[in-house]
Design a protein around this motif. Structure first.
Motif, PDB file in Angstrom:
ATOM      1  N   ASP A   1      52.117  39.735  28.597  1.00 45.69           N
ATOM      2  CA  ASP A   1      52.713  39.453  30.218  1.00 45.69           C
ATOM      3  C   ASP A   1      52.465  38.188  30.355  1.00 45.69           C
ATOM      4  O   ASP A   1      51.566  37.571  30.013  1.00 45.69           O
ATOM      5  CB  ASP A   1      52.064  40.435  31.060  1.00 45.69           C
ATOM      6  CG  ASP A   1      52.149  42.036  30.787  1.00 45.69           C
ATOM      7  OD1 ASP A   1      52.232  42.368  29.723  1.00 45.69           O
ATOM      8  OD2 ASP A   1      52.171  42.709  31.802  1.00 45.69           O
TER       9      ASP A   1
ATOM     10  N   HIS B   1      49.400  32.313  46.011  1.00 43.63           N
ATOM     11  CA  HIS B   1      50.072  33.166  45.261  1.00 43.63           C
ATOM     12  C   HIS B   1      49.481  34.729  45.368  1.00 43.63           C
ATOM     13  O   HIS B   1      48.241  34.764  44.798  1.00 43.63           O
ATOM     14  CB  HIS B   1      50.268  32.814  43.864  1.00 43.63           C
ATOM     15  CG  HIS B   1      51.261  31.526  43.764  1.00 43.63           C
ATOM     16  ND1 HIS B   1      52.499  31.569  43.942  1.00 43.63           N
ATOM     17  CD2 HIS B   1      50.854  30.277  43.693  1.00 43.63           C
ATOM     18  CE1 HIS B   1      53.023  30.419  43.577  1.00 43.63           C
ATOM     19  NE2 HIS B   1      52.034  29.559  43.440  1.00 43.63           N
ATOM     20  N   PRO B   2      50.248  35.704  45.572  1.00 48.96           N
ATOM     21  CA  PRO B   2      49.617  36.930  45.662  1.00 48.96           C
ATOM     22  C   PRO B   2      49.203  37.179  44.454  1.00 48.96           C
ATOM     23  O   PRO B   2      49.743  36.968  43.117  1.00 48.96           O
ATOM     24  CB  PRO B   2      50.801  37.937  46.074  1.00 48.96           C
ATOM     25  CG  PRO B   2      51.707  37.111  46.839  1.00 48.96           C
ATOM     26  CD  PRO B   2      51.599  35.596  46.043  1.00 48.96           C
ATOM     27  N   GLY B   3      47.976  37.758  44.189  1.00 50.93           N
ATOM     28  CA  GLY B   3      47.248  38.073  42.878  1.00 50.93           C
ATOM     29  C   GLY B   3      46.248  37.004  42.379  1.00 50.93           C
ATOM     30  O   GLY B   3      45.862  37.144  41.267  1.00 50.93           O
ATOM     31  N   ASN B   4      46.584  35.895  43.176  1.00 58.44           N
ATOM     32  CA  ASN B   4      45.585  34.618  42.364  1.00 58.44           C
ATOM     33  C   ASN B   4      43.938  35.262  42.627  1.00 58.44           C
ATOM     34  O   ASN B   4      43.567  35.803  43.666  1.00 58.44           O
ATOM     35  CB  ASN B   4      45.704  33.617  43.267  1.00 58.44           C
ATOM     36  CG  ASN B   4      44.706  32.339  42.872  1.00 58.44           C
ATOM     37  OD1 ASN B   4      43.714  32.178  43.481  1.00 58.44           O
ATOM     38  ND2 ASN B   4      45.111  31.777  41.924  1.00 58.44           N
ATOM     39  N   VAL B   5      43.360  34.939  41.520  1.00 61.87           N
ATOM     40  CA  VAL B   5      41.798  35.099  41.605  1.00 61.87           C
ATOM     41  C   VAL B   5      41.056  33.962  41.987  1.00 61.87           C
ATOM     42  O   VAL B   5      41.316  33.028  41.730  1.00 61.87           O
ATOM     43  CB  VAL B   5      41.189  35.528  40.054  1.00 61.87           C
ATOM     44  CG1 VAL B   5      40.019  35.783  40.117  1.00 61.87           C
ATOM     45  CG2 VAL B   5      42.312  36.848  39.538  1.00 61.87           C
TER      46      VAL B   5
ATOM     47  N   TYR C   1      49.969  34.798  36.229  1.00 55.23           N
ATOM     48  CA  TYR C   1      50.341  34.337  37.538  1.00 55.23           C
ATOM     49  C   TYR C   1      50.565  32.776  37.617  1.00 55.23           C
ATOM     50  O   TYR C   1      49.894  32.126  36.872  1.00 55.23           O
ATOM     51  CB  TYR C   1      49.291  34.769  38.238  1.00 55.23           C
ATOM     52  CG  TYR C   1      49.122  36.113  38.886  1.00 55.23           C
ATOM     53  CD1 TYR C   1      50.156  36.941  39.417  1.00 55.23           C
ATOM     54  CD2 TYR C   1      47.884  36.894  38.377  1.00 55.23           C
ATOM     55  CE1 TYR C   1      49.902  38.488  39.644  1.00 55.23           C
ATOM     56  CE2 TYR C   1      47.880  38.292  38.521  1.00 55.23           C
ATOM     57  CZ  TYR C   1      48.777  38.878  39.092  1.00 55.23           C
ATOM     58  OH  TYR C   1      48.836  40.298  39.307  1.00 55.23           O
TER      59      TYR C   1
END
Length: 136
Positions: free
Chosen positions: A64, A73-77, A67
């Motif tokens: 995959d 950004h959505p999903g950024n850690v 990100y």
């Protein structure tokens, strides 16, 4: 993600050895995580200062796309660490392979967080690393 690179970064940054390296696999692992059967994950743990731990995972049978970098950004850690010496911690993070994001470190001049020193960096895997040195 390159797990070896990630382990090296966090070990250098935190000055600790990783632990509990394992291959996670089993007939129900894929279904548990919403993927097909046969999923394999290379994993290990890094102990964080003051308690807690960071689990690093590399999905071996997936390719995959990562990100996009950036805290918005959505999903950024985003991992925040409290440090005693901002300059030393920032320098160590950069020497370990992180790159600074924007301006920093900065000191908050006024308000509820006056005197707080803050820096944002990005790890080699794109994780946002926030360093905070509290006043006093």
């Amino acid at each position: 993600m390159d797990l070896e690179r990630s382990i090296g970064f966090w070990e250098r940054l935190l000055g600790v050895a990783s632990r509990d390296r394992a291959l996670l696999a089993g007939p129900r692992l894929g279904g548990l995580l919403g993927y097909p059967a046969g999923l394999r994950i290379d994993s290990c743990w890094i102990d964080l200062p003051g308690g807690g731990a960071l689990e690093l995972l590399q999905y071996l049978d997936r390719d995959d796309a990562p990100y996009d970098e950036g805290t918005a950004h959505p999903g950024n850690v985003h991992l925040c660490l409290s440090v005693a010496d901002m300059v030393a911690a920032h320098d160590r993070a950069v020497a370990s392979g992180a790159h600074p994001v924007g301006e920093g470190p900065i000191e908050v001049p006024a308000g509820a967080h006056a005197g707080l020193k803050v820096a944002y960096l990005r790890t080699p895997d794109g994780v946002t690393l926030e360093l905070r040195q509290y006043p006093g």
